[in-house]
Design a protein around this motif. Structure first.
Motif, PDB file in Angstrom:
ATOM      1  N   SER A  58       0.839  -1.190   0.000  1.00  0.00           N
ATOM      2  CA  SER A  58       0.000   0.000   0.000  1.00  0.00           C
ATOM      3  C   SER A  58       0.879   1.248   0.000  1.00  0.00           C
ATOM      4  CB  SER A  58      -0.888  -0.001   1.235  1.00  0.00           C
ATOM      5  OG  SER A  58      -1.602   1.205   1.319  1.00  0.00           O
ATOM      6  N   GLU A  59       0.428   2.262  -0.716  1.00  0.00           N
ATOM      7  CA  GLU A  59       1.170   3.514  -0.772  1.00  0.00           C
ATOM      8  C   GLU A  59       1.022   4.316   0.512  1.00  0.00           C
ATOM      9  OE1 GLU A  59       3.273   4.570  -3.130  1.00  0.00           O
ATOM     10  OE2 GLU A  59       2.986   2.632  -4.102  1.00  0.00           O
ATOM     11  N   GLN A  60      -0.071   4.139   1.236  1.00  0.00           N
ATOM     12  CA  GLN A  60      -0.274   4.880   2.475  1.00  0.00           C
ATOM     13  C   GLN A  60       0.317   4.100   3.640  1.00  0.00           C
ATOM     14  OE1 GLN A  60      -4.437   5.631   2.854  1.00  0.00           O
ATOM     15  NE2 GLN A  60      -4.239   7.623   1.886  1.00  0.00           N
ATOM     16  N   PRO A  61       1.014   4.797   4.542  1.00  0.00           N
ATOM     17  CA  PRO A  61       1.580   4.097   5.705  1.00  0.00           C
ATOM     18  C   PRO A  61       0.476   3.700   6.689  1.00  0.00           C
ATOM     19  CG  PRO A  61       1.942   6.458   5.878  1.00  0.00           C
ATOM     20  CD  PRO A  61       1.337   6.207   4.527  1.00  0.00           C
ATOM     21  N   LEU A  62       0.752   2.660   7.460  1.00  0.00           N
ATOM     22  CA  LEU A  62      -0.213   2.223   8.467  1.00  0.00           C
ATOM     23  C   LEU A  62      -0.271   3.200   9.638  1.00  0.00           C
ATOM     24  CD1 LEU A  62       0.549  -1.595   8.583  1.00  0.00           C
ATOM     25  CD2 LEU A  62      -1.392  -0.448   7.507  1.00  0.00           C
ATOM     26  N   LEU A  63       0.872   3.749   9.998  1.00  0.00           N
ATOM     27  CA  LEU A  63       0.957   4.705  11.098  1.00  0.00           C
ATOM     28  C   LEU A  63       1.569   6.002  10.582  1.00  0.00           C
ATOM     29  CD1 LEU A  63       2.412   2.365  13.864  1.00  0.00           C
ATOM     30  CD2 LEU A  63       0.041   3.058  13.583  1.00  0.00           C
ATOM     31  N   GLU A  66      11.048   3.444  19.487  1.00  0.00           N
ATOM     32  CA  GLU A  66       9.704   3.887  19.878  1.00  0.00           C
ATOM     33  C   GLU A  66       8.672   3.553  18.800  1.00  0.00           C
ATOM     34  OE1 GLU A  66      10.834   7.679  22.724  1.00  0.00           O
ATOM     35  OE2 GLU A  66      10.602   8.001  20.565  1.00  0.00           O
ATOM     36  N   LEU A  67       9.057   3.710  17.533  1.00  0.00           N
ATOM     37  CA  LEU A  67       8.149   3.345  16.446  1.00  0.00           C
ATOM     38  C   LEU A  67       7.900   1.840  16.416  1.00  0.00           C
ATOM     39  CD1 LEU A  67       9.260   5.656  13.500  1.00  0.00           C
ATOM     40  CD2 LEU A  67       7.120   5.716  14.776  1.00  0.00           C
ATOM     41  N   ALA A  68       8.951   1.072  16.682  1.00  0.00           N
ATOM     42  CA  ALA A  68       8.790  -0.384  16.701  1.00  0.00           C
ATOM     43  C   ALA A  68       7.866  -0.812  17.840  1.00  0.00           C
ATOM     44  CB  ALA A  68      10.152  -1.063  16.843  1.00  0.00           C
ATOM     45  N   ALA A  69       8.017  -0.188  19.006  1.00  0.00           N
ATOM     46  CA  ALA A  69       7.148  -0.518  20.137  1.00  0.00           C
ATOM     47  C   ALA A  69       5.700  -0.137  19.827  1.00  0.00           C
ATOM     48  CB  ALA A  69       7.629   0.198  21.392  1.00  0.00           C
ATOM     49  N   LEU A  70       5.485   1.019  19.242  1.00  0.00           N
ATOM     50  CA  LEU A  70       4.139   1.458  18.893  1.00  0.00           C
ATOM     51  C   LEU A  70       3.516   0.532  17.856  1.00  0.00           C
ATOM     52  CD1 LEU A  70       1.877   3.564  19.093  1.00  0.00           C
ATOM     53  CD2 LEU A  70       3.028   4.805  17.262  1.00  0.00           C
ATOM     54  N   THR A  71       4.295   0.152  16.870  1.00  0.00           N
ATOM     55  CA  THR A  71       3.800  -0.749  15.837  1.00  0.00           C
ATOM     56  C   THR A  71       3.416  -2.100  16.426  1.00  0.00           C
ATOM     57  OG1 THR A  71       5.218   0.349  14.220  1.00  0.00           O
ATOM     58  CG2 THR A  71       4.346  -1.808  13.617  1.00  0.00           C
ATOM     59  N   ALA A  72       4.232  -2.613  17.367  1.00  0.00           N
ATOM     60  CA  ALA A  72       3.930  -3.894  17.993  1.00  0.00           C
ATOM     61  C   ALA A  72       2.632  -3.814  18.801  1.00  0.00           C
ATOM     62  CB  ALA A  72       5.084  -4.320  18.894  1.00  0.00           C
ATOM     63  N   VAL A  73       2.426  -2.727  19.507  1.00  0.00           N
ATOM     64  CA  VAL A  73       1.208  -2.579  20.307  1.00  0.00           C
ATOM     65  C   VAL A  73      -0.019  -2.475  19.407  1.00  0.00           C
ATOM     66  CG1 VAL A  73      -0.019  -1.019  21.864  1.00  0.00           C
ATOM     67  CG2 VAL A  73       2.368  -1.575  22.296  1.00  0.00           C
TER      68      VAL A  73
END
Length: 75
Positions: free
Chosen positions: A7-12, A23-30
């Motif tokens: 997808s061209e749009q990011p998930l976050l 911090e991004l990895a932790a947020l993505t995991a949650v």
């Protein structure tokens, strides 16, 4: 077998601040964990036996010796 389309749009998207990679990895995991979580089925509230409609139906009273004692036993 072809690769899935990306997808061209990011998930976050970070709207404010400058998080580092950890911090991004932790947020993505949650967020991924919450999205994959199975909703817990709530048990119905247990009704009190006093509210049980079966208690409104009375069994016939027994006659004879000891009937007064048997009348106090649950049916």
């Amino acid at each position: 077998m072809s690769a899935p389309e990306v997808s061209e749009q990011p998930l976050l998207r970070v709207v404010k601040g400058a998080p580092d990679d950890y911090e991004l990895a932790a947020l993505t995991a949650v967020v991924a964990g919450l999205a994959a979580a199975v909703p817990v089925e709530e048990k119905p509230a247990r009704r009190s036996e006093w509210a049980n409609p079966v208690r409104r139906v009375r069994r016939p009273l027994q006659h004879g010796p000891g009937a007064w004692r048997a009348s106090g036993f649950p049916g």
